[in-house]
Write a protein that holds these residues in place. Structure first.
Motif, PDB file in Angstrom:
ATOM      1  N   LEU A 229      66.408 -52.615 -32.766  1.00  0.00           N
ATOM      2  CA  LEU A 229      67.349 -51.800 -32.005  1.00  0.00           C
ATOM      3  C   LEU A 229      66.823 -50.384 -31.817  1.00  0.00           C
ATOM      4  O   LEU A 229      66.831 -49.842 -30.707  1.00  0.00           O
ATOM      5  CB  LEU A 229      68.704 -51.773 -32.716  1.00  0.00           C
ATOM      6  N   VAL A 230      66.342 -49.788 -32.903  1.00  0.00           N
ATOM      7  CA  VAL A 230      65.806 -48.426 -32.837  1.00  0.00           C
ATOM      8  C   VAL A 230      64.578 -48.371 -31.933  1.00  0.00           C
ATOM      9  O   VAL A 230      64.445 -47.488 -31.078  1.00  0.00           O
ATOM     10  CB  VAL A 230      65.446 -47.918 -34.253  1.00  0.00           C
ATOM     11  N   THR A 231      63.670 -49.353 -32.110  1.00  0.00           N
ATOM     12  CA  THR A 231      62.449 -49.398 -31.301  1.00  0.00           C
ATOM     13  C   THR A 231      62.770 -49.589 -29.822  1.00  0.00           C
ATOM     14  O   THR A 231      62.186 -48.933 -28.955  1.00  0.00           O
ATOM     15  CB  THR A 231      61.530 -50.541 -31.778  1.00  0.00           C
ATOM     16  N   GLY A 232      63.697 -50.498 -29.522  1.00  0.00           N
ATOM     17  CA  GLY A 232      64.049 -50.793 -28.139  1.00  0.00           C
ATOM     18  C   GLY A 232      64.664 -49.609 -27.414  1.00  0.00           C
ATOM     19  O   GLY A 232      64.281 -49.285 -26.286  1.00  0.00           O
ATOM     20  N   ILE A 233      65.627 -48.940 -28.057  1.00  0.00           N
ATOM     21  CA  ILE A 233      66.280 -47.785 -27.432  1.00  0.00           C
ATOM     22  C   ILE A 233      65.291 -46.629 -27.283  1.00  0.00           C
ATOM     23  O   ILE A 233      65.254 -45.950 -26.246  1.00  0.00           O
ATOM     24  CB  ILE A 233      67.510 -47.346 -28.253  1.00  0.00           C
ATOM     25  N   ALA A 234      64.462 -46.425 -28.318  1.00  0.00           N
ATOM     26  CA  ALA A 234      63.465 -45.350 -28.251  1.00  0.00           C
ATOM     27  C   ALA A 234      62.477 -45.596 -27.123  1.00  0.00           C
ATOM     28  O   ALA A 234      62.116 -44.668 -26.377  1.00  0.00           O
ATOM     29  CB  ALA A 234      62.729 -45.234 -29.585  1.00  0.00           C
ATOM     30  N   ALA A 235      62.045 -46.855 -26.963  1.00  0.00           N
ATOM     31  CA  ALA A 235      61.100 -47.193 -25.897  1.00  0.00           C
ATOM     32  C   ALA A 235      61.732 -46.982 -24.524  1.00  0.00           C
ATOM     33  O   ALA A 235      61.087 -46.463 -23.599  1.00  0.00           O
ATOM     34  CB  ALA A 235      60.642 -48.645 -26.052  1.00  0.00           C
ATOM     35  N   ALA A 236      63.004 -47.368 -24.384  1.00  0.00           N
ATOM     36  CA  ALA A 236      63.691 -47.195 -23.105  1.00  0.00           C
ATOM     37  C   ALA A 236      63.860 -45.721 -22.755  1.00  0.00           C
ATOM     38  O   ALA A 236      63.661 -45.307 -21.606  1.00  0.00           O
ATOM     39  CB  ALA A 236      65.055 -47.887 -23.147  1.00  0.00           C
ATOM     40  N   ARG A 237      64.209 -44.904 -23.741  1.00  0.00           N
ATOM     41  CA  ARG A 237      64.401 -43.470 -23.496  1.00  0.00           C
ATOM     42  C   ARG A 237      63.094 -42.783 -23.131  1.00  0.00           C
ATOM     43  O   ARG A 237      63.084 -41.784 -22.407  1.00  0.00           O
ATOM     44  CB  ARG A 237      65.010 -42.818 -24.734  1.00  0.00           C
ATOM     45  N   LYS A 238      61.970 -43.321 -23.619  1.00  0.00           N
ATOM     46  CA  LYS A 238      60.662 -42.746 -23.301  1.00  0.00           C
ATOM     47  C   LYS A 238      60.080 -43.315 -22.011  1.00  0.00           C
ATOM     48  O   LYS A 238      58.990 -42.946 -21.607  1.00  0.00           O
ATOM     49  CB  LYS A 238      59.682 -42.996 -24.454  1.00  0.00           C
ATOM     50  N   GLY A 239      60.818 -44.239 -21.395  1.00  0.00           N
ATOM     51  CA  GLY A 239      60.346 -44.828 -20.154  1.00  0.00           C
ATOM     52  C   GLY A 239      59.420 -46.019 -20.343  1.00  0.00           C
ATOM     53  O   GLY A 239      58.915 -46.584 -19.380  1.00  0.00           O
ATOM     54  N   GLU A 240      59.178 -46.434 -21.598  1.00  0.00           N
ATOM     55  CA  GLU A 240      58.315 -47.583 -21.874  1.00  0.00           C
ATOM     56  C   GLU A 240      59.169 -48.848 -21.849  1.00  0.00           C
ATOM     57  O   GLU A 240      59.349 -49.534 -22.857  1.00  0.00           O
ATOM     58  CB  GLU A 240      57.619 -47.409 -23.227  1.00  0.00           C
ATOM     59  N   VAL A 241      59.680 -49.161 -20.643  1.00  0.00           N
ATOM     60  CA  VAL A 241      60.694 -50.211 -20.518  1.00  0.00           C
ATOM     61  C   VAL A 241      60.127 -51.599 -20.757  1.00  0.00           C
ATOM     62  O   VAL A 241      60.821 -52.492 -21.261  1.00  0.00           O
ATOM     63  CB  VAL A 241      61.377 -50.141 -19.132  1.00  0.00           C
ATOM     64  N   ASP A 242      58.860 -51.832 -20.390  1.00  0.00           N
ATOM     65  CA  ASP A 242      58.277 -53.153 -20.611  1.00  0.00           C
ATOM     66  C   ASP A 242      58.132 -53.435 -22.096  1.00  0.00           C
ATOM     67  O   ASP A 242      58.272 -54.567 -22.555  1.00  0.00           O
ATOM     68  CB  ASP A 242      56.911 -53.241 -19.926  1.00  0.00           C
ATOM     69  N   MET A 243      57.850 -52.370 -22.878  1.00  0.00           N
ATOM     70  CA  MET A 243      57.693 -52.527 -24.316  1.00  0.00           C
ATOM     71  C   MET A 243      59.010 -52.904 -24.976  1.00  0.00           C
ATOM     72  O   MET A 243      59.040 -53.637 -25.960  1.00  0.00           O
ATOM     73  CB  MET A 243      57.173 -51.228 -24.916  1.00  0.00           C
ATOM     74  N   ALA A 244      60.134 -52.408 -24.424  1.00  0.00           N
ATOM     75  CA  ALA A 244      61.442 -52.682 -25.008  1.00  0.00           C
ATOM     76  C   ALA A 244      61.734 -54.175 -25.021  1.00  0.00           C
ATOM     77  O   ALA A 244      62.127 -54.741 -26.047  1.00  0.00           O
ATOM     78  CB  ALA A 244      62.529 -51.935 -24.227  1.00  0.00           C
ATOM     79  N   LEU A 245      61.538 -54.858 -23.892  1.00  0.00           N
ATOM     80  CA  LEU A 245      61.785 -56.296 -23.839  1.00  0.00           C
ATOM     81  C   LEU A 245      60.660 -57.061 -24.514  1.00  0.00           C
ATOM     82  O   LEU A 245      60.893 -58.059 -25.201  1.00  0.00           O
ATOM     83  CB  LEU A 245      61.928 -56.764 -22.388  1.00  0.00           C
ATOM     84  N   GLY A 246      59.416 -56.585 -24.354  1.00  0.00           N
ATOM     85  CA  GLY A 246      58.280 -57.261 -24.964  1.00  0.00           C
ATOM     86  C   GLY A 246      58.397 -57.328 -26.469  1.00  0.00           C
ATOM     87  O   GLY A 246      58.077 -58.352 -27.085  1.00  0.00           O
ATOM     88  N   ASN A 247      58.861 -56.228 -27.096  1.00  0.00           N
ATOM     89  CA  ASN A 247      59.021 -56.211 -28.546  1.00  0.00           C
ATOM     90  C   ASN A 247      60.094 -57.201 -28.988  1.00  0.00           C
ATOM     91  O   ASN A 247      59.952 -57.882 -30.004  1.00  0.00           O
ATOM     92  CB  ASN A 247      59.394 -54.798 -29.012  1.00  0.00           C
ATOM     93  N   VAL A 248      61.172 -57.303 -28.205  1.00  0.00           N
ATOM     94  CA  VAL A 248      62.253 -58.240 -28.540  1.00  0.00           C
ATOM     95  C   VAL A 248      61.772 -59.678 -28.456  1.00  0.00           C
ATOM     96  O   VAL A 248      62.002 -60.483 -29.361  1.00  0.00           O
ATOM     97  CB  VAL A 248      63.459 -58.020 -27.599  1.00  0.00           C
ATOM     98  N   ILE A 249      61.089 -60.020 -27.361  1.00  0.00           N
ATOM     99  CA  ILE A 249      60.595 -61.391 -27.193  1.00  0.00           C
ATOM    100  C   ILE A 249      59.582 -61.727 -28.280  1.00  0.00           C
ATOM    101  O   ILE A 249      59.613 -62.806 -28.879  1.00  0.00           O
ATOM    102  CB  ILE A 249      59.974 -61.578 -25.795  1.00  0.00           C
ATOM    103  N   GLY A 250      58.675 -60.771 -28.564  1.00  0.00           N
ATOM    104  CA  GLY A 250      57.696 -60.981 -29.622  1.00  0.00           C
ATOM    105  C   GLY A 250      58.354 -61.181 -30.974  1.00  0.00           C
ATOM    106  O   GLY A 250      57.965 -62.061 -31.750  1.00  0.00           O
TER     107      GLY A 250
END
Length: 322
Positions: A229-250
Protein backbone atom coordinates in the motif's frame (compact mmCIF):
# COMPACT_ATOMS: atom_id res chain seq x y z
CA UNK A 1 -6.83 -9.37 25.30
CA UNK A 2 -5.19 -5.93 25.51
CA UNK A 3 -1.77 -7.59 25.51
CA UNK A 4 -2.63 -9.54 22.33
CA UNK A 5 -3.76 -6.34 20.60
CA UNK A 6 -0.47 -4.67 21.55
CA UNK A 7 1.51 -7.68 20.33
CA UNK A 8 -0.44 -7.60 17.05
CA UNK A 9 0.50 -3.95 16.48
CA UNK A 10 4.12 -4.65 17.45
CA UNK A 11 4.15 -7.60 15.05
CA UNK A 12 2.86 -5.47 12.17
CA UNK A 13 5.44 -2.79 12.95
CA UNK A 14 8.26 -5.34 12.88
CA UNK A 15 6.93 -6.79 9.61
CA UNK A 16 6.72 -3.44 7.82
CA UNK A 17 9.99 -1.96 9.12
CA UNK A 18 11.82 -5.26 8.78
CA UNK A 19 10.78 -5.56 5.12
CA UNK A 20 11.79 -1.92 4.54
CA UNK A 21 15.27 -2.45 6.00
CA UNK A 22 15.70 -5.73 4.12
CA UNK A 23 14.83 -4.09 0.79
CA UNK A 24 17.16 -1.16 1.49
CA UNK A 25 20.09 -3.44 2.34
CA UNK A 26 19.45 -5.81 -0.57
CA UNK A 27 19.10 -2.93 -3.03
CA UNK A 28 22.43 -1.53 -1.89
CA UNK A 29 24.10 -4.90 -2.55
CA UNK A 30 22.47 -5.02 -6.00
CA UNK A 31 23.76 -1.52 -6.82
CA UNK A 32 27.27 -2.48 -5.73
CA UNK A 33 27.23 -5.36 -8.23
CA UNK A 34 25.63 -3.09 -10.87
CA UNK A 35 22.53 -5.23 -11.21
CA UNK A 36 20.05 -3.41 -13.52
CA UNK A 37 17.44 -1.36 -11.67
CA UNK A 38 14.60 -3.04 -13.55
CA UNK A 39 15.67 -6.40 -12.10
CA UNK A 40 15.97 -4.86 -8.63
CA UNK A 41 12.39 -3.62 -8.84
CA UNK A 42 11.04 -6.85 -10.29
CA UNK A 43 12.69 -9.11 -7.73
CA UNK A 44 13.94 -7.43 -4.55
CA UNK A 45 11.20 -4.81 -4.25
CA UNK A 46 8.32 -7.15 -5.16
CA UNK A 47 9.63 -9.90 -2.90
CA UNK A 48 10.56 -7.49 -0.13
CA UNK A 49 7.04 -6.09 0.07
CA UNK A 50 5.75 -9.68 0.29
CA UNK A 51 8.07 -10.71 3.13
CA UNK A 52 5.30 -10.12 5.73
CA UNK A 53 2.98 -12.52 3.90
CA UNK A 54 5.79 -15.06 3.69
CA UNK A 55 6.57 -14.80 7.41
CA UNK A 56 2.92 -15.04 8.46
CA UNK A 57 1.99 -17.92 6.13
CA UNK A 58 5.05 -20.01 6.98
CA UNK A 59 4.56 -19.32 10.70
CA UNK A 60 0.90 -20.28 10.39
CA UNK A 61 1.80 -23.49 8.55
CA UNK A 62 4.35 -24.45 11.18
CA UNK A 63 1.81 -23.68 13.93
CA UNK A 64 -0.87 -25.77 12.20
CA UNK A 65 -3.10 -22.73 11.47
CA UNK A 66 -3.65 -23.82 7.88
CA UNK A 67 -6.77 -21.72 7.31
CA UNK A 68 -4.83 -18.56 8.15
CA UNK A 69 -1.99 -19.48 5.76
CA UNK A 70 -4.39 -19.83 2.81
CA UNK A 71 -6.68 -16.94 3.69
CA UNK A 72 -3.74 -14.59 4.33
CA UNK A 73 -2.49 -15.07 0.76
CA UNK A 74 -5.95 -14.76 -0.82
CA UNK A 75 -6.85 -11.81 1.42
CA UNK A 76 -3.55 -10.02 0.74
CA UNK A 77 -3.93 -10.48 -3.02
CA UNK A 78 -7.49 -9.15 -2.82
CA UNK A 79 -6.32 -6.12 -0.82
CA UNK A 80 -3.39 -5.52 -3.19
CA UNK A 81 -5.55 -5.73 -6.28
CA UNK A 82 -8.47 -3.60 -5.12
CA UNK A 83 -7.18 -1.25 -2.41
CA UNK A 84 -3.51 -0.73 -3.34
CA UNK A 85 -4.22 -0.29 -7.07
CA UNK A 86 -7.51 1.50 -6.40
CA UNK A 87 -6.01 3.98 -3.94
CA UNK A 88 -3.06 4.65 -6.27
CA UNK A 89 -5.45 5.24 -9.19
CA UNK A 90 -7.44 7.74 -7.13
CA UNK A 91 -4.24 9.80 -6.76
CA UNK A 92 -3.42 9.57 -10.48
CA UNK A 93 -4.68 7.29 -13.30
CA UNK A 94 -2.51 4.18 -13.61
CA UNK A 95 -1.05 3.75 -17.09
CA UNK A 96 -0.36 0.08 -17.77
CA UNK A 97 2.56 -1.23 -19.82
CA UNK A 98 1.38 -3.35 -22.76
CA UNK A 99 3.69 -6.25 -21.89
CA UNK A 100 2.32 -6.29 -18.34
CA UNK A 101 -1.21 -6.65 -19.74
CA UNK A 102 -0.19 -9.42 -22.12
CA UNK A 103 2.20 -11.33 -19.86
CA UNK A 104 2.31 -10.79 -16.08
CA UNK A 105 -1.36 -9.96 -15.49
CA UNK A 106 -2.77 -13.00 -17.40
CA UNK A 107 -0.17 -15.16 -15.65
CA UNK A 108 -1.37 -13.95 -12.23
CA UNK A 109 -4.93 -14.92 -13.26
CA UNK A 110 -3.71 -18.34 -14.45
CA UNK A 111 -1.99 -19.18 -11.15
CA UNK A 112 -5.11 -18.06 -9.25
CA UNK A 113 -7.03 -20.66 -11.27
CA UNK A 114 -4.29 -23.18 -10.45
CA UNK A 115 -4.59 -22.37 -6.74
CA UNK A 116 -8.35 -22.89 -6.94
CA UNK A 117 -7.90 -26.26 -8.69
CA UNK A 118 -5.33 -27.45 -6.13
CA UNK A 119 -7.63 -26.41 -3.27
CA UNK A 120 -10.75 -27.99 -4.78
CA UNK A 121 -9.30 -31.45 -5.31
CA UNK A 122 -8.69 -32.96 -1.90
CA UNK A 123 -9.63 -29.71 -0.11
CA UNK A 124 -5.97 -28.96 0.52
CA UNK A 125 -2.79 -27.63 -1.04
CA UNK A 126 -0.51 -30.56 -0.32
CA UNK A 127 3.26 -30.99 -0.23
CA UNK A 128 3.46 -31.90 -3.93
CA UNK A 129 1.19 -28.99 -4.90
CA UNK A 130 3.42 -26.65 -2.90
CA UNK A 131 6.56 -27.91 -4.63
CA UNK A 132 4.89 -27.44 -8.03
CA UNK A 133 4.06 -23.82 -7.16
CA UNK A 134 7.65 -23.13 -6.03
CA UNK A 135 9.09 -24.69 -9.22
CA UNK A 136 6.76 -22.58 -11.36
CA UNK A 137 7.92 -19.51 -9.45
CA UNK A 138 11.59 -20.29 -10.10
CA UNK A 139 10.89 -20.78 -13.83
CA UNK A 140 8.87 -17.55 -13.94
CA UNK A 141 11.63 -15.63 -12.17
CA UNK A 142 14.31 -16.91 -14.57
CA UNK A 143 12.16 -15.92 -17.56
CA UNK A 144 11.54 -12.45 -16.13
CA UNK A 145 15.25 -11.85 -15.51
CA UNK A 146 16.14 -12.99 -19.03
CA UNK A 147 13.41 -10.78 -20.46
CA UNK A 148 14.60 -7.81 -18.41
CA UNK A 149 18.18 -8.28 -19.59
CA UNK A 150 16.97 -8.50 -23.17
CA UNK A 151 14.88 -5.34 -22.84
CA UNK A 152 17.77 -3.54 -21.22
CA UNK A 153 19.82 -4.12 -24.35
CA UNK A 154 17.00 -2.92 -26.60
CA UNK A 155 17.25 0.56 -28.01
CA UNK A 156 13.93 1.76 -26.58
CA UNK A 157 15.07 1.34 -22.96
CA UNK A 158 18.75 2.13 -23.10
CA UNK A 159 18.19 5.81 -22.34
CA UNK A 160 15.77 5.04 -19.51
CA UNK A 161 18.22 2.67 -17.88
CA UNK A 162 21.01 5.19 -18.35
CA UNK A 163 18.99 7.83 -16.53
CA UNK A 164 18.25 5.43 -13.69
CA UNK A 165 21.90 4.55 -13.30
CA UNK A 166 22.75 8.25 -13.14
CA UNK A 167 20.34 8.50 -10.22
CA UNK A 168 22.03 5.50 -8.60
CA UNK A 169 25.42 7.17 -8.87
CA UNK A 170 24.14 10.10 -6.84
CA UNK A 171 23.17 7.80 -4.01
CA UNK A 172 26.16 6.92 -1.84
CA UNK A 173 26.48 3.24 -0.92
CA UNK A 174 25.85 2.28 2.67
CA UNK A 175 28.73 1.10 4.87
CA UNK A 176 29.16 -2.68 4.76
CA UNK A 177 28.30 -3.06 8.46
CA UNK A 178 25.05 -1.15 7.94
CA UNK A 179 24.14 -3.29 4.92
CA UNK A 180 24.61 -6.44 6.99
CA UNK A 181 22.58 -4.98 9.87
CA UNK A 182 19.77 -4.02 7.47
CA UNK A 183 19.63 -7.44 5.78
CA UNK A 184 20.08 -9.64 8.85
CA UNK A 185 18.15 -7.36 11.20
CA UNK A 186 15.36 -6.84 8.66
CA UNK A 187 14.97 -10.58 8.06
CA UNK A 188 14.96 -11.24 11.82
CA UNK A 189 12.35 -8.52 12.42
CA UNK A 190 10.12 -10.01 9.71
CA UNK A 191 10.42 -13.51 11.21
CA UNK A 192 9.68 -12.33 14.75
CA UNK A 193 6.86 -10.07 13.55
CA UNK A 194 5.30 -12.95 11.63
CA UNK A 195 5.19 -15.15 14.73
CA UNK A 196 3.72 -12.33 16.83
CA UNK A 197 1.02 -11.58 14.27
CA UNK A 198 -0.06 -15.23 13.93
CA UNK A 199 -0.10 -15.94 17.67
CA UNK A 200 -1.87 -12.71 18.66
CA UNK A 201 -4.36 -12.89 15.76
CA UNK A 202 -5.28 -16.45 16.75
CA UNK A 203 -5.78 -15.38 20.37
CA UNK A 204 -7.98 -12.44 19.31
CA UNK A 205 -10.01 -14.71 16.99
CA UNK A 206 -10.65 -17.20 19.78
CA UNK A 207 -11.58 -14.41 22.23
CA UNK A 208 -14.29 -13.08 19.89
CA UNK A 209 -15.26 -16.50 18.56
CA UNK A 210 -14.06 -15.63 15.05
CA UNK A 211 -12.54 -18.05 12.56
CA UNK A 212 -8.90 -18.03 11.47
CA UNK A 213 -10.18 -17.50 7.91
CA UNK A 214 -11.92 -14.23 8.80
CA UNK A 215 -8.93 -12.93 10.75
CA UNK A 216 -6.59 -13.95 7.93
CA UNK A 217 -8.74 -12.24 5.28
CA UNK A 218 -9.09 -8.97 7.20
CA UNK A 219 -6.70 -7.93 9.97
CA UNK A 220 -3.74 -10.10 8.96
CA UNK A 221 -4.18 -9.48 5.21
CA UNK A 222 -4.36 -5.71 5.77
CA UNK A 223 -1.35 -5.66 8.07
CA UNK A 224 0.87 -7.76 5.81
CA UNK A 225 -0.15 -5.68 2.76
CA UNK A 226 0.93 -2.36 4.29
CA UNK A 227 4.28 -2.37 2.39
CA UNK A 228 2.46 -2.75 -0.95
CA UNK A 229 0.00 0.00 0.00
CA UNK A 230 2.75 2.44 0.96
CA UNK A 231 4.84 1.55 -2.11
CA UNK A 232 1.86 1.82 -4.48
CA UNK A 233 0.65 5.22 -3.25
CA UNK A 234 4.20 6.58 -3.13
CA UNK A 235 4.84 5.41 -6.70
CA UNK A 236 1.59 6.97 -7.92
CA UNK A 237 2.33 10.31 -6.23
CA UNK A 238 5.77 10.36 -7.86
CA UNK A 239 4.26 9.65 -11.26
CA UNK A 240 5.74 6.13 -11.47
CA UNK A 241 2.31 4.71 -12.30
CA UNK A 242 3.50 1.58 -14.11
CA UNK A 243 5.52 0.60 -11.05
CA UNK A 244 2.43 0.87 -8.83
CA UNK A 245 0.53 -1.88 -10.68
CA UNK A 246 3.68 -3.82 -11.55
CA UNK A 247 4.63 -4.14 -7.88
CA UNK A 248 1.13 -5.38 -7.01
CA UNK A 249 1.08 -8.00 -9.78
CA UNK A 250 4.61 -9.11 -8.89
CA UNK A 251 3.69 -9.37 -5.21
CA UNK A 252 0.50 -11.32 -5.96
CA UNK A 253 2.42 -13.79 -8.11
CA UNK A 254 5.05 -14.12 -5.37
CA UNK A 255 2.33 -14.64 -2.73
CA UNK A 256 0.68 -17.57 -4.52
CA UNK A 257 3.70 -19.31 -6.00
CA UNK A 258 6.34 -18.84 -3.33
CA UNK A 259 4.58 -17.82 -0.10
CA UNK A 260 1.78 -20.38 -0.23
CA UNK A 261 3.94 -22.83 -2.17
CA UNK A 262 6.62 -22.78 0.53
CA UNK A 263 4.05 -22.99 3.34
CA UNK A 264 2.37 -25.98 1.66
CA UNK A 265 5.74 -27.65 1.04
CA UNK A 266 6.57 -27.38 4.74
CA UNK A 267 3.16 -28.44 6.02
CA UNK A 268 0.24 -29.22 3.71
CA UNK A 269 -2.30 -26.38 3.85
CA UNK A 270 -5.90 -27.46 4.49
CA UNK A 271 -8.70 -25.69 2.60
CA UNK A 272 -12.30 -25.11 3.71
CA UNK A 273 -15.28 -24.22 1.52
CA UNK A 274 -15.09 -20.50 2.33
CA UNK A 275 -11.46 -20.49 1.16
CA UNK A 276 -12.59 -21.72 -2.25
CA UNK A 277 -15.36 -19.11 -2.41
CA UNK A 278 -12.85 -16.36 -1.63
CA UNK A 279 -10.49 -17.69 -4.28
CA UNK A 280 -13.30 -17.62 -6.87
CA UNK A 281 -14.09 -14.02 -5.86
CA UNK A 282 -10.39 -13.13 -6.24
CA UNK A 283 -10.37 -14.74 -9.70
CA UNK A 284 -13.49 -12.86 -10.86
CA UNK A 285 -12.19 -9.53 -9.54
CA UNK A 286 -8.78 -10.12 -11.13
CA UNK A 287 -10.48 -10.54 -14.51
CA UNK A 288 -12.56 -7.40 -13.83
CA UNK A 289 -9.48 -5.28 -13.06
CA UNK A 290 -7.73 -6.74 -16.11
CA UNK A 291 -10.71 -5.59 -18.22
CA UNK A 292 -10.40 -2.12 -16.62
CA UNK A 293 -6.77 -2.09 -17.70
CA UNK A 294 -7.16 -3.31 -21.29
CA UNK A 295 -10.02 -0.96 -22.20
CA UNK A 296 -7.86 2.18 -22.26
CA UNK A 297 -4.58 0.70 -21.03
CA UNK A 298 -5.08 2.49 -17.73
CA UNK A 299 -7.10 2.46 -14.51
CA UNK A 300 -8.76 5.87 -14.10
CA UNK A 301 -9.90 7.55 -10.88
CA UNK A 302 -13.52 6.39 -11.16
CA UNK A 303 -12.43 2.79 -11.70
CA UNK A 304 -9.99 3.11 -8.79
CA UNK A 305 -12.76 4.37 -6.51
CA UNK A 306 -15.00 1.54 -7.73
CA UNK A 307 -12.31 -1.00 -6.81
CA UNK A 308 -11.99 0.40 -3.28
CA UNK A 309 -15.79 0.33 -2.84
CA UNK A 310 -15.94 -3.29 -4.08
CA UNK A 311 -13.36 -4.22 -1.46
CA UNK A 312 -15.49 -2.53 1.21
CA UNK A 313 -18.51 -4.56 0.09
CA UNK A 314 -16.39 -7.74 0.17
CA UNK A 315 -15.27 -7.05 3.76
CA UNK A 316 -18.90 -6.54 4.81
CA UNK A 317 -19.79 -9.84 3.10
CA UNK A 318 -17.10 -11.91 4.86
CA UNK A 319 -18.00 -10.36 8.22
CA UNK A 320 -21.68 -11.24 7.74
CA UNK A 321 -20.69 -14.70 6.51
CA UNK A 322 -18.69 -15.32 9.68
Amino acid sequence: MILNCVLLVVGFFLLVKGADFFVEGSSDVARRFRIPSIIIGMTIVAMGTSLPELAVSVSAALAGSNEMAYSNVVGSNMFNLLVVCGAAAIFTPLTIHTKTLKREFPFSIFITVLLLVFGYFGMSVGHVDGLILVVIFVIFLIMMVKSAMSERRAANVIQIESDKHEEMKDKKPLPIWKVLVFIVGGAAAVAIGGNLVVDSAEAIAKFFGLSDTLIGLTIVAFGTSLPELVTGIAAARKGEVDMALGNVIGSNIFNILFVLGLAASISGVGVVQNNLIDCVILLVLSVLVWIFCITKKQVNRIEGLTMVIIYGIYVVYICIRA
